[in-house]
Structures are given as C-alpha cells and as structure tokens.
Design a protein around this motif. Structure first.
Motif, PDB file in Angstrom:
ATOM      1  N   GLU A 174       0.839  -1.202   0.000  1.00 51.34           N
ATOM      2  CA  GLU A 174       0.000   0.000   0.000  1.00 51.34           C
ATOM      3  C   GLU A 174       0.866   1.241   0.000  1.00 51.34           C
ATOM      4  O   GLU A 174       1.867   1.317   0.713  1.00 51.34           O
ATOM      5  CB  GLU A 174      -0.930   0.019   1.214  1.00 51.34           C
ATOM      6  N   ILE A 175       0.494   2.215  -0.805  1.00 47.81           N
ATOM      7  CA  ILE A 175       1.184   3.498  -0.839  1.00 47.81           C
ATOM      8  C   ILE A 175       0.193   4.594  -0.450  1.00 47.81           C
ATOM      9  O   ILE A 175      -1.018   4.407  -0.516  1.00 47.81           O
ATOM     10  CB  ILE A 175       1.795   3.803  -2.223  1.00 47.81           C
ATOM     11  N   LEU A 176       0.736   5.720  -0.032  1.00 45.25           N
ATOM     12  CA  LEU A 176      -0.097   6.855   0.360  1.00 45.25           C
ATOM     13  C   LEU A 176       0.568   8.118  -0.158  1.00 45.25           C
ATOM     14  O   LEU A 176       1.609   8.533   0.349  1.00 45.25           O
ATOM     15  CB  LEU A 176      -0.247   6.912   1.887  1.00 45.25           C
ATOM     16  N   ASN A 177      -0.017   8.699  -1.195  1.00 45.77           N
ATOM     17  CA  ASN A 177       0.560   9.893  -1.826  1.00 45.77           C
ATOM     18  C   ASN A 177      -0.198  11.149  -1.425  1.00 45.77           C
ATOM     19  O   ASN A 177      -1.322  11.089  -0.943  1.00 45.77           O
ATOM     20  CB  ASN A 177       0.539   9.747  -3.354  1.00 45.77           C
ATOM     21  N   GLY A 208       1.013   7.530  -8.124  1.00 40.07           N
ATOM     22  CA  GLY A 208       1.525   6.168  -8.193  1.00 40.07           C
ATOM     23  C   GLY A 208       2.696   6.043  -9.150  1.00 40.07           C
ATOM     24  O   GLY A 208       3.656   5.306  -8.882  1.00 40.07           O
ATOM     25  N   GLU A 249      -3.518   1.949  -3.725  1.00 40.96           N
ATOM     26  CA  GLU A 249      -3.749   3.154  -2.907  1.00 40.96           C
ATOM     27  C   GLU A 249      -5.236   3.482  -2.867  1.00 40.96           C
ATOM     28  O   GLU A 249      -5.917   3.437  -3.894  1.00 40.96           O
ATOM     29  CB  GLU A 249      -2.979   4.354  -3.463  1.00 40.96           C
TER      30      GLU A 249
END
Length: 482
Positions: A186-189, A231, A250
């Motif tokens: 998981e990414i969080l931008n 992303g 995300e």
C-alpha cells in the motif's frame, strides 16, 4: 549614548489584523506573537507607567509631561449568560450555587444579575479566551477540581448501528488484506500535485483541476484528479532503486472542478470529490525463481486482480462489461461498466508518452476503481449459500470464427442472455490468429458449462440450449463454427 529624551508609546492592535499581516509578509516577530493572541487594551496606561518607572529606577531618568490616552471606544467586558442546569450537565455533577458564585468572584468575573436558573456575568477584558458560557464552565471546573467529580454508578449507553462509512471501512480493510496477500504494497501519496501533469490531457483537462490560491510550490499547486500520477512517481522512485517488480495499491480522494455545474446560491456546486482505489503493476510477475521460469507481468494479470476485487465485494461479474476504451491515459484500455450503465472504473496499459514524461522505461499497468460507486453497487448485495449440486455439470465447446474487433465479453454476455438458468459459466481457453484464417478474422475456442440443480441434463436439453446460444452468436456477432 547621546540619547537624553525618550518618548513612550503604549498601544494594542486587533489580533486578527496582526495575524493576517504577519502571515501575508512572513514576519514572525515578538510583537506579532503577542498581539495575535490578544491583549487587554485597558492596560495600556498601566503598562506605560510601569515602563516609565523602570526607566526612572534603572537609568535615573526624570518623568516629565502628562499622559495622553486616545481611546475612542473603550472595550467592554464580555457579557455571558450562565445557567446552573448547563453547568451541572456539562461538568457531570451538581455544584452548589454558592460555590459557583464564589469561584466566579475569585476569577474577577462580576455578577451583573441573578435568577433561580442562572447568572449574568461580565468577564474581564484581559480574559481573551473566555467569551462563551462553556468557557466559563471550564474555568469553574478547573478551580473546583477535576478530581472532585466522581464517576457515577450508572452506565449510560445507547444502541449503535452500522453506517455506510463503517461498512465501507470494513470492506476497504478486507480488500487491502486481499491485495497484500497477492504481493501488493500500500502506498499513500499527497492529494496535492502538479497541475503540469494535466497539461494537454483530454481525459483529465487542466481546467478541471481544483487550484490552490496560495500554493507552497509549483509541484503542489492543485488537487489531484486521479491517483495515477502519484503512483507513477512511486513506481519511478522504486524502479531507480533496483526495485522494479512493483505491485502497488492506494485508497484516496480525487477532486474535480466543473464550471458547468455552477449554481447560484450554492458555493460548492461545481466541486466534486470521489474516493477511489488505484492499482499499479510493473516489472516481472516471477523473477529469479527455482520453481518457475521468469515471467513478465501483463495487463491480463491486472485484470485478474480487478475481477477478484469485484467478486470479493459481491459484484455480480455477469452484470459487469469490460469494454474497449480509447483515451490519452492508456495505450490500450478497458472501461469497467455495469449493465445499468454505471462506470465503476477503468484499466489498461499506461500510455508510453506518460511513462516517458515520468522517466519510466518499462510498461506500467494501471487500474482505477471508484470506491464510492462500488459501495453503491454492493449496497443491496447479500451473500447467499446453497447446497452443492448432486447432479453433474456438462461441458460443451465451440470453436468460433469472428471478426478481430469482437471481444470475449460480448460472447459471454450473449450466451448469458440466451440461457440464464442452466448456463453456469463461460470460459475462453484458446485464441488463434494466423494462416488458414480469412483476413481480419480470429478464432475463439469457448467452453460452456451447463448444470441443473434438480436433475441430470439429457442430450435433448443440452443440444437445444447450445443451438440457441449458437444461433444468437451467429445473428448478433456474425460468428461461424469452424
């Protein structure tokens, strides 16, 4: 050292004006620190007298001249109406009236009038932070003592129920765990992004960006319309650090401004917000494994992840249409639409032009689903259980000659519409394009699975169903049996 005469001035300024000016010019001074928090304007003369006395005491000066006080509109004390009922309710204990009055007097709050229900008081001007009844109650409790309020023996509770937000959060965690189990991270931008990303795009035009009035930089000057670019930044960052086999997802909000939706009297009518799920796949699916040959990722792998998400949420895949999509985001794309016309999202191969602009030299496969619309789609879906059928399923295969433009989804939809009760599944197991086929044609080998929950199917029933499916494929798609 030559100074002999000193003129003293003592003033106070409006805290709102001082704070706005300090922020506008970026000046954080000792004066702004004090004035923006509010000072007592009634103390200016006393402060000046104190300064003059200190000069006289320390430097041996002589005080000459009269004091001039220019104070056109003297600040009045803050008038507050206080009820005993609210005091007792907010504190959680009945405090004697005499105790309340004693505490107020000790805090230099003047009681103007009194009734059986409460008091009207004047709060000194220097108490900038006490201008409402709840502020006064907080002061009363502070002096009375937090530790003097006992816990009640009664337990007060109310019935709670699951809200749409609770259900969305629960499903979000479910899908997150599923994706992590598939090797995703998981990414969080940042929701703030560069408006330059949207230049020359028709899918997400720059005119639809929600722009910031005072951006910190050109890289953070608008709200994102899509999760894609954040992303891609993460993909580029990882790929340049020898981590090219990427599986990212995300959850995040996307924002849109559409001047056509503007309505008089509705300030936010032209603004919209949508909660979305983004998936990024790049690099190799299998790399340097002893048990499996190296295998590159593909858009079909991404499609499988998307379908698994829809199935896990309870979306009926037979009512979902994967249609061709042509835009400037994907070099080859699909739209994910329900039979009722609701677009749940898009997926495909990210355009090489965008990858080049982001300094990415490998293919990136991307899917973006509207979580808001997905929650609406599965709102009424219920999980039902049934016994495993005691009667066998029957499989029939057809080799179909079709135009190259025909997609398997069209075959699946026509077959499902032809037989809704007994047709359990439609699967594509071979595609052939090449010699021995007419120009512009391809061959699909499709399996059809038939099953009756109450009895064994006979050849007559099976042949009738297959004949009906074959006829509809011939009429609607121009299909021919090979």
């Amino acid at each position: 050292e030559q100074t002999k005469n000193v003129f003293l001035e003592s003033a106070t300024f409006h805290p709102t004006w001082i704070r706005k000016t300090a922020r506008r010019f970026g000046l954080n001074t000792d004066a702004s620190f004090r004035y923006e928090r509010g000072l007592d304007p009634n103390q200016t003369v006393e402060v000046m007298k104190r300064a003059a006395l200190l000069i006289q005491e320390v430097a041996g000066g002589t005080i000459t001249g009269a004091i001039q006080d220019i104070y056109p509109v003297p600040a009045a004390p803050y008038r507050v109406e206080l009820t005993y009922g609210k005091v007792n309710t907010l504190i959680g204990k009945v405090i004697p009236v005499e105790t309340v009055k004693s505490i107020l007097e000790s805090l230099e709050m003047k009681i103007v009038s009194e009734t059986a229900e409460g008091l009207v008081i004047d709060v000194p001007v220097y108490r900038i932070d006490v201008q409402r009844d709840v502020d006064v109650i907080e002061d009363i409790l502070r002096i009375y003592g937090y530790n003097n309020v006992e816990f009640s023996d009664n337990v007060k509770s109310n019935l709670s129920y699951q809200t749409p937000t609770d259900r969305s959060y629960k499903l979000q965690n479910l899908i997150s765990e599923q994706l992590c189990g598939c090797g995703f991270n998981e990414i969080l931008n940042n929701s703030l992004t560069r408006s330059a990303y949207y230049d020359n795009l028709s899918t997400y035009p720059v005119s639809h960006c929600v722009m910031l009035m005072n951006p910190l930089s050109a890289d953070l000057n608008c709200m994102r319309q899509t999760l894609l670019f954040g992303g891609l930044e993460s993909v580029e960052h990882n790929a340049k650090r020898k981590n090219g086999n990427i599986r990212f997802f995300e959850f995040g909000n996307c924002y849109d401004y559409n001047v056509d939706h503007k309505k008089e009297g509705e300030t936010l009518a032209e603004f919209s917000e949508d909660y979305r799920l983004g998936l990024w796949v790049s690099g190799s699916r299998v790399d340097n494994s002893w048990a499996h040959p190296d295998e590159k990722s593909s858009v079909y792998e991404l499609k499988a992840y998307v379908e698994n998400i829809l199935v896990r949420l309870g979306v009926n895949l037979q009512k979902v249409i994967f249609g061709n999509l042509a835009n400037d985001i994907y070099s080859a794309g699909l739209s994910i639409t329900t039979s009722s016309g609701r677009q749940l999202g898009t997926m495909g191969i990210v355009s090489p032009k965008l990858c080049k602009e982001m300094d990415i030299d490998t293919d990136v496969y991307y899917a973006e689903l509207s979580w808001t619309l997905l929650m609406k789609e599965v709102k009424k879906s219920k999980v039902t259980f049934s016994e495993i059928s005691k009667f066998p399923a029957v499989k029939r295969d057809l080799a179909l000659l079709l135009d190259k433009t025909v997609q398997f989804a069209e075959i699946e939809k026509i077959a499902t519409d032809s037989e809704r009760k007994l047709l359990k599944d439609v699967a594509l197991f071979d595609v052939y394009e090449g010699k021995n086929l007419p120009a512009g044609k391809k061959s699909y080998a499709v399996s059809f699975y038939l099953q009756d929950e109450g009895k064994t199917l006979n050849d007559k029933q099976i042949d009738a169903i297959m004949k009906k499916i074959q006829t509809n494929l011939e009429q609607k798609l121009g299909a021919q049996l090979r």
